[in-house]
Design a protein around this motif. Structure first.
Motif, mmCIF file in Angstrom:
data_model
loop_
_atom_site.group_PDB
_atom_site.id
_atom_site.type_symbol
_atom_site.label_atom_id
_atom_site.label_comp_id
_atom_site.label_asym_id
_atom_site.label_seq_id
_atom_site.Cartn_x
_atom_site.Cartn_y
_atom_site.Cartn_z
ATOM 1 N N ASN A 191 0.847 -1.063 0.006
ATOM 2 C CA ASN A 191 -0.181 -0.032 -0.098
ATOM 3 C C ASN A 191 0.980 1.391 -0.075
ATOM 4 N N GLY A 192 0.451 2.260 -0.672
ATOM 5 C CA GLY A 192 0.965 3.487 -0.795
ATOM 6 C C GLY A 192 2.211 3.707 -1.815
ATOM 7 N N THR A 193 2.450 2.423 -2.678
ATOM 8 C CA THR A 193 3.668 2.623 -3.434
ATOM 9 C C THR A 193 3.066 3.141 -4.945
ATOM 10 N N GLY A 194 1.787 3.215 -4.962
ATOM 11 C CA GLY A 194 0.952 3.950 -6.089
ATOM 12 C C GLY A 194 0.419 3.063 -7.098
ATOM 13 N N LYS A 195 -0.040 1.898 -6.370
ATOM 14 C CA LYS A 195 -0.866 0.766 -7.006
ATOM 15 C C LYS A 195 -1.928 1.174 -7.968
ATOM 16 N N THR A 196 -2.850 1.870 -7.195
ATOM 17 C CA THR A 196 -4.252 2.308 -7.631
ATOM 18 C C THR A 196 -3.959 3.415 -8.782
ATOM 19 N N THR A 197 -3.075 4.265 -8.612
ATOM 20 C CA THR A 197 -2.841 5.348 -9.668
ATOM 21 C C THR A 197 -2.296 4.676 -10.775
ATOM 22 N N THR A 198 -1.318 3.486 -10.525
ATOM 23 C CA THR A 198 -0.830 2.902 -11.631
ATOM 24 C C THR A 198 -1.676 2.334 -12.704
ATOM 25 N N ALA A 211 -13.438 1.910 -3.429
ATOM 26 C CA ALA A 211 -14.017 3.224 -3.840
ATOM 27 C C ALA A 211 -13.091 4.097 -4.763
ATOM 28 N N GLN A 212 -11.644 3.969 -4.489
ATOM 29 C CA GLN A 212 -10.830 4.851 -5.026
ATOM 30 C C GLN A 212 -10.634 4.169 -6.582
ATOM 31 N N LEU A 213 -10.735 3.089 -6.718
ATOM 32 C CA LEU A 213 -10.714 2.506 -8.090
ATOM 33 C C LEU A 213 -11.808 2.585 -8.832
ATOM 34 N N THR A 227 7.419 3.367 -9.602
ATOM 35 C CA THR A 227 6.641 4.640 -9.387
ATOM 36 C C THR A 227 7.590 5.757 -8.814
ATOM 37 N N LYS A 228 7.079 6.898 -8.956
ATOM 38 C CA LYS A 228 7.765 8.160 -8.307
ATOM 39 C C LYS A 228 9.037 8.467 -8.656
ATOM 40 N N LEU A 229 9.397 7.856 -9.760
ATOM 41 C CA LEU A 229 10.825 8.142 -10.256
ATOM 42 C C LEU A 229 11.168 9.815 -10.490
ATOM 43 N N ASP A 230 10.173 10.453 -10.602
ATOM 44 C CA ASP A 230 10.121 11.903 -10.584
ATOM 45 C C ASP A 230 10.688 12.429 -9.281
ATOM 46 N N GLY A 231 10.337 11.470 -8.119
ATOM 47 C CA GLY A 231 10.726 12.135 -6.803
ATOM 48 C C GLY A 231 11.816 11.710 -6.296
ATOM 49 N N VAL A 291 7.612 3.032 -15.941
ATOM 50 C CA VAL A 291 7.980 3.820 -15.104
ATOM 51 C C VAL A 291 6.953 4.994 -14.695
ATOM 52 N N GLY A 292 6.646 5.078 -13.297
ATOM 53 C CA GLY A 292 5.886 6.213 -12.948
ATOM 54 C C GLY A 292 6.562 7.582 -13.010
ATOM 55 N N VAL A 293 6.413 8.431 -13.627
ATOM 56 C CA VAL A 293 7.162 9.886 -13.628
ATOM 57 C C VAL A 293 6.059 11.050 -13.132
ATOM 58 N N GLY A 294 5.256 10.855 -12.272
ATOM 59 C CA GLY A 294 4.348 11.859 -12.018
ATOM 60 C C GLY A 294 2.993 11.655 -11.696
ATOM 61 N N GLU A 295 1.902 12.392 -11.112
ATOM 62 C CA GLU A 295 0.824 12.074 -10.513
ATOM 63 C C GLU A 295 -0.284 12.318 -11.686
ATOM 64 N N GLY A 296 -0.083 12.602 -12.864
ATOM 65 C CA GLY A 296 -1.047 12.762 -13.860
ATOM 66 C C GLY A 296 -1.306 11.311 -14.583
HETATM 67 P P1 GDP Z 1 -1.605 2.712 -3.582
HETATM 68 O O1 GDP Z 1 -2.012 2.712 -1.957
HETATM 69 O O2 GDP Z 1 -0.450 1.650 -3.586
HETATM 70 O O3 GDP Z 1 -2.883 2.204 -4.066
HETATM 71 O O4 GDP Z 1 -1.223 4.142 -3.711
HETATM 72 P P2 GDP Z 1 -2.074 5.337 -4.551
HETATM 73 O O5 GDP Z 1 -2.193 4.909 -6.037
HETATM 74 O O6 GDP Z 1 -3.180 5.666 -3.861
HETATM 75 O O7 GDP Z 1 -0.734 6.477 -4.711
HETATM 76 C C1 GDP Z 1 -0.195 6.953 -3.409
HETATM 77 C C2 GDP Z 1 0.294 8.220 -3.765
HETATM 78 O O8 GDP Z 1 1.333 8.291 -4.572
HETATM 79 C C3 GDP Z 1 -0.737 9.216 -4.423
HETATM 80 O O9 GDP Z 1 -0.754 10.384 -3.867
HETATM 81 C C4 GDP Z 1 -0.384 9.075 -5.982
HETATM 82 O O10 GDP Z 1 -0.785 10.360 -6.692
HETATM 83 C C5 GDP Z 1 1.030 9.001 -5.758
HETATM 84 N N1 GDP Z 1 1.726 8.382 -6.956
HETATM 85 C C6 GDP Z 1 1.469 7.423 -7.717
HETATM 86 N N2 GDP Z 1 2.418 7.225 -8.665
HETATM 87 C C7 GDP Z 1 3.095 8.187 -8.642
HETATM 88 C C8 GDP Z 1 4.286 8.799 -9.612
HETATM 89 O O11 GDP Z 1 4.799 8.052 -10.426
HETATM 90 N N3 GDP Z 1 4.882 9.950 -9.293
HETATM 91 C C9 GDP Z 1 4.563 10.767 -8.195
HETATM 92 N N4 GDP Z 1 5.082 11.721 -8.043
HETATM 93 N N5 GDP Z 1 3.421 10.386 -7.412
HETATM 94 C C10 GDP Z 1 2.699 9.182 -7.705
#
Ligand code: GDP
Length: 328
Positions: A136-143, A172-174, A279-283, A304-309
């Protein structure tokens, strides 16, 4: 010039222009979209980056101290102990005499490290199934949302399976992403069986002629034993309905550094991880974790994830990655 010559000259010019325009458009369509013009969004830049350290290490030319300093710089960039030592050894054995030669040799070695992997998503099933796992928190849902948007953009129809039934918020997020993208989401009861959600989503995809099912899963690592048993079951059920799962993608946060290696190991015990989404390679100014993962575990980084968009998920391009890593 007579009239015939003028007509021929005009015709040749028009055909030439059409050919040039077609080639330019084809080139655009064929290349992956790289938001911000960079696949790694500045992974090599800033303080603490490998590029910046390298400038310092090689600033005074190549000497005996260079190799220890280079190894330290690679460790600081998350390349990992074994990989750093092996890479420095091979750069050194090429006996570079100038900083430029050392830099070139290092780039060559890093490209070699990353060269052999197949990074395309291998989607052949009907429907194809992508299981997405990670903490959790790695960016799974966003990915998952980014991947769905990308596949839909390629003309594929996608269904999302909200198989993290442990956290109501995850479903709900999905669903929010699904609504935004116009993609169906199959969910389950809170606390229900995640494997049956995956099963339902695959059945629904089959009935509706959907091309790809992306399955979200839980990522509560503190309940490790249960979680791993759950992952195995989802995988077994998803594979069982149609023979195999096309991809098991593990989502890793690039800023978590060497911790990522442990996560790959743990998830690999439960499911056959076929690729990493970093993910978050931009960070992070580091990013060497890519090399550590591939060398130590042999699992390719595919995306690779390079942002939140929604567009900020791009195919991993090793050549550009190495260039940016060393750029500084
Ligand atoms: P989950 O708990 O693994 O499902 O994580 P989420 O998809 O909810 O993402 C957690 C946070 O990381 C959110 O604020 C996303 O916008 C952010 N996030 C996800 N991928 C990236 C990325 O590639 N770059 C940045 N900067 N933020 C990201």
């Amino acid at each position: 010039m007579d009239t015939t010559t003028i007509v021929v000259v005009i015709a040749v010019a028009v055909i030439g222009a059409v050919v040039v325009v077609t080639l330019v458009l084809r080139g655009r369509a064929g290349s992956p979209s790289l938001p911000g013009g960079s696949p790694t969004a500045g992974v090599g830049r800033g303080q603490g980056s490998l590029g910046a350290s390298l400038r310092q290490v090689l600033g005074s030319g190549v000497g005996e101290q260079t190799w220890a300093d280079l190894e330290e710089a690679m460790l600081a960039a998350d390349v990992g102990v074994d990989a750093s030592a092996a890479i420095v050894r091979s750069v050194r054995s090429a006996r570079p005499e100038t900083a430029e030669q050392a830099r070139e040799q290092l780039a060559r070695q890093l490209r070699l490290e990353l060269g052999a992997e197949a990074r395309e998503l291998h989607l052949v099933g009907d429907p194809s199934v992508i299981l997405v796992v990670g903490v959790n928190g790695t960016g799974k849902t966003t990915t998952i949302a980014k991947l769905a948007a990308r596949l839909e953009g390629e003309g594929k129809k996608v269904i999302l399976a909200a198989a993290d039934t442990f956290r109501a918020a995850a479903g709900a997020q999905l669903q929010t992403w699904g609504d935004r993208l116009g993609v169906d989401v199959v969910g389950g009861q809170e606390g229900g069986d995640p494997a049956s959600v995956a099963f339902d989503a695959i059945s629904s995809a089959r009935a509706k002629g959907v091309d790809v099912v992306i399955v979200d899963t839980a990522g509560r690592l503190h309940a490790k034993k249960n979680l791993m048993a759950e992952m195995s079951k989802i995988h077994r059920v998803a594979a069982g309905t149609r023979g195999a799962v096309d991809e098991v993608l593990l989502v890793l946060d690039a800023t978590a550094g060497q911790n990522g290696i442990t996560q790959v190991r743990e998830f690999s015990e439960a499911v056959p991880v076929s690729g990493i989404v970093l993910t978050k390679l931009d960070g992070t100014a580091k990013g060497g974790i890519v090399i550590a993962i591939e060398r130590q575990l042999g699992v390719p980084v595919k995306l690779v994830g390079v942002g939140e968009g929604i567009d900020d998920l791009v195919p991993f391009d090793p050549d550009r990655f190495v260039d940016e890593l060393l750029e500084g």
